[in-house]
Scaffold this active site. Sequence first.
Site, PDB file in Angstrom:
ATOM      1  N   ARG A 245      25.728  66.876  66.665  1.00 12.81           N
ATOM      2  CA  ARG A 245      25.904  66.902  65.199  1.00 12.81           C
ATOM      3  C   ARG A 245      27.188  66.243  64.720  1.00 12.81           C
ATOM      4  O   ARG A 245      27.665  66.553  63.627  1.00 12.81           O
ATOM      5  CB  ARG A 245      25.875  68.346  64.669  1.00 12.81           C
ATOM      6  CG  ARG A 245      24.718  69.195  65.130  1.00 12.81           C
ATOM      7  CD  ARG A 245      23.404  68.648  64.664  1.00 12.81           C
ATOM      8  NE  ARG A 245      22.329  69.629  64.797  1.00 12.81           N
ATOM      9  CZ  ARG A 245      21.055  69.304  64.852  1.00 12.81           C
ATOM     10  NH1 ARG A 245      20.676  68.028  64.814  1.00 12.81           N
ATOM     11  NH2 ARG A 245      20.131  70.227  64.950  1.00 12.81           N
TER      12      ARG A 245
ATOM     13  N   ASP B 278      15.203  60.220  67.805  1.00  9.57           N
ATOM     14  CA  ASP B 278      14.819  61.634  67.945  1.00  9.57           C
ATOM     15  C   ASP B 278      15.012  62.434  66.663  1.00  9.57           C
ATOM     16  O   ASP B 278      15.970  62.231  65.916  1.00  9.57           O
ATOM     17  CB  ASP B 278      15.614  62.298  69.059  1.00  9.57           C
ATOM     18  CG  ASP B 278      15.120  63.709  69.318  1.00  9.57           C
ATOM     19  OD1 ASP B 278      13.996  63.849  69.795  1.00  9.57           O
ATOM     20  OD2 ASP B 278      15.846  64.657  68.995  1.00  9.57           O
TER      21      ASP B 278
ATOM     22  N   HIS C 101      10.702  66.294  75.100  1.00 14.24           N
ATOM     23  CA  HIS C 101      10.122  67.633  74.874  1.00 14.24           C
ATOM     24  C   HIS C 101       8.591  67.697  74.816  1.00 14.24           C
ATOM     25  O   HIS C 101       7.997  67.981  73.772  1.00 14.24           O
ATOM     26  CB  HIS C 101      10.703  68.279  73.617  1.00 14.24           C
ATOM     27  CG  HIS C 101      10.967  67.356  72.444  1.00 14.24           C
ATOM     28  ND1 HIS C 101      10.017  66.510  71.941  1.00 14.24           N
ATOM     29  CD2 HIS C 101      12.072  67.184  71.687  1.00 14.24           C
ATOM     30  CE1 HIS C 101      10.537  65.845  70.927  1.00 14.24           C
ATOM     31  NE2 HIS C 101      11.786  66.231  70.747  1.00 14.24           N
TER      32      HIS C 101
ATOM     33  N   ASP D  69      17.112  70.039  74.414  1.00 18.84           N
ATOM     34  CA  ASP D  69      16.977  69.757  72.978  1.00 18.84           C
ATOM     35  C   ASP D  69      17.854  70.727  72.172  1.00 18.84           C
ATOM     36  O   ASP D  69      17.428  71.231  71.117  1.00 18.84           O
ATOM     37  CB  ASP D  69      15.524  69.821  72.523  1.00 18.84           C
ATOM     38  CG  ASP D  69      15.319  69.232  71.126  1.00 18.84           C
ATOM     39  OD1 ASP D  69      16.280  68.656  70.573  1.00 18.84           O
ATOM     40  OD2 ASP D  69      14.215  69.358  70.577  1.00 18.84           O
TER      41      ASP D  69
HETATM   42  O1  DOR Z   1      13.542  71.068  66.832  1.00 23.23           O
HETATM   43  C1  DOR Z   1      14.104  69.987  66.827  1.00 23.23           C
HETATM   44  N1  DOR Z   1      15.311  69.828  66.228  1.00 23.23           N
HETATM   45  N2  DOR Z   1      13.533  68.938  67.386  1.00 23.23           N
HETATM   46  C2  DOR Z   1      14.031  67.699  67.297  1.00 23.23           C
HETATM   47  O2  DOR Z   1      13.490  66.810  67.870  1.00 23.23           O
HETATM   48  C3  DOR Z   1      15.228  67.462  66.468  1.00 23.23           C
HETATM   49  C4  DOR Z   1      16.065  68.646  66.400  1.00 23.23           C
HETATM   50  C5  DOR Z   1      17.163  68.584  65.369  1.00 23.23           C
HETATM   51  O3  DOR Z   1      17.800  67.535  65.239  1.00 23.23           O
HETATM   52  O4  DOR Z   1      17.448  69.618  64.758  1.00 23.23           O
END
Ligand code: DOR
Length: 431
Positions: free
Chosen positions: A64, A152, A232, A305
Amino acid sequence: MKLLIRGGRLIDPANGIDGQYDVLVENGLISRVSERISDETAEVLDAEGKIVAPGLIDMHVHLRDPGLHHKETIETGTAAAAAGGFTAVACMPNTVPPVDNRAVVRYIIERARNAGIVKVYPIGNVTKGGEGGELTEIGELKEAGVVALSDDGNPVVNSEIMRRAMEYAKMFGLTIIDHCEDPYLKAGGVMNEGYMATLLGLRGIPDAAEEVMVARDIILAEMTGCPVHIAHVSTAGSVRMIREAKSRGVRITAEATPHHFTLTDKAVVGYDTATKVSPPLRSEKDREAVLEGLVDGTIDVIATDHAPHAREEKEVEYDYAPCGMVGLETAVPLVAEQLVNGNILSWSDAIRKMTVEPARILNLPLGTLGTGAHADIVIIDPEMEAVVDPDRFYSKGKNTPFKGWKLKGWPVCTIVDGRIVMKDKRVLAGR
Ligand code: DOR
């Protein structure tokens, strides 16, 4: 700077080792592996009854950073990695700004170096802004240091753009990691389509939303010869198609997350928004297919993930919560409990999927404890029992559905380049 790790069960799948060995670390490198080592000048770490393995590599995390510091930062995310036994992570580009240019790649590498906890490898966007419209400058991203390409969070919907991306990625020796999900078939769904969704009154996402994209990616990987990694994997149909493609020699690899091999859509009962992930938790039949894929090698990698979100973002109605759950600090005990204690994989096979395999796919010089290798090491206590307590996570994200679960088999020490960065659940660097 010498460290002697004594008396542990060394599991080093890269070198075919599973046995009682001492490990001597000197100046950040593995200097000797032998049944008995004495060195009075070295600091001794007693590993009796513990597993000593190459530092784990998580090839799918969301740090993030830049831009979403209320969810996580490189400092907190890498501290969480160290706490979880990981010595290297590859981070996804859905940041603000996204990793679609050289400056952002450099920022991540620089900031990770300053944080100094675990190794961080940026993944660059396939398309500008991750919006699926225009390819990024792939050569420039590679030169700046990305280890793979992905949008992604989003799939690359346009197949012509994906074809071109694969052609360029292949030229630059990069793997494309795809989040397979057809947004039209997803159609605003928030959980797995099926009985549970009907029961809970939530809109479902069919298996086909993932599977049509997996099928397309296999076809394009075959056409272009580009290595493609399916992120995933969540459905039985995806596992079946990947297995078949691999048997024909298509350059395709795949990962599964601890939440997809542990939970099903039944976990959504109670509407805990921590269970809302993309792709969604599926049925028991899908979970079993993922386990079979892990056993027969169809699924090469275990990746978390790790997707931290702020408390206030998740404390809303299920429909409005963002997708994702944290994973770095619960991965090892879930692997231990579900896969090893559940007699699905041996420790050696599980560790291979968290070391050798991600290193191979991302071309990283990691994942081995051979003489001269980087001394990136995890020590796991397979007998340690503890309850998952998100309030004690180093991650800013507390969004886990495993809160309160009692699990057995935890990492107790993490070593990066010969430096102890986590011991007894305490991260010693960077915070
Ligand atoms: O659940 C998820 N959250 N899957 C993803 O591929 C992206 C991720 C996110 O960036 O929060």
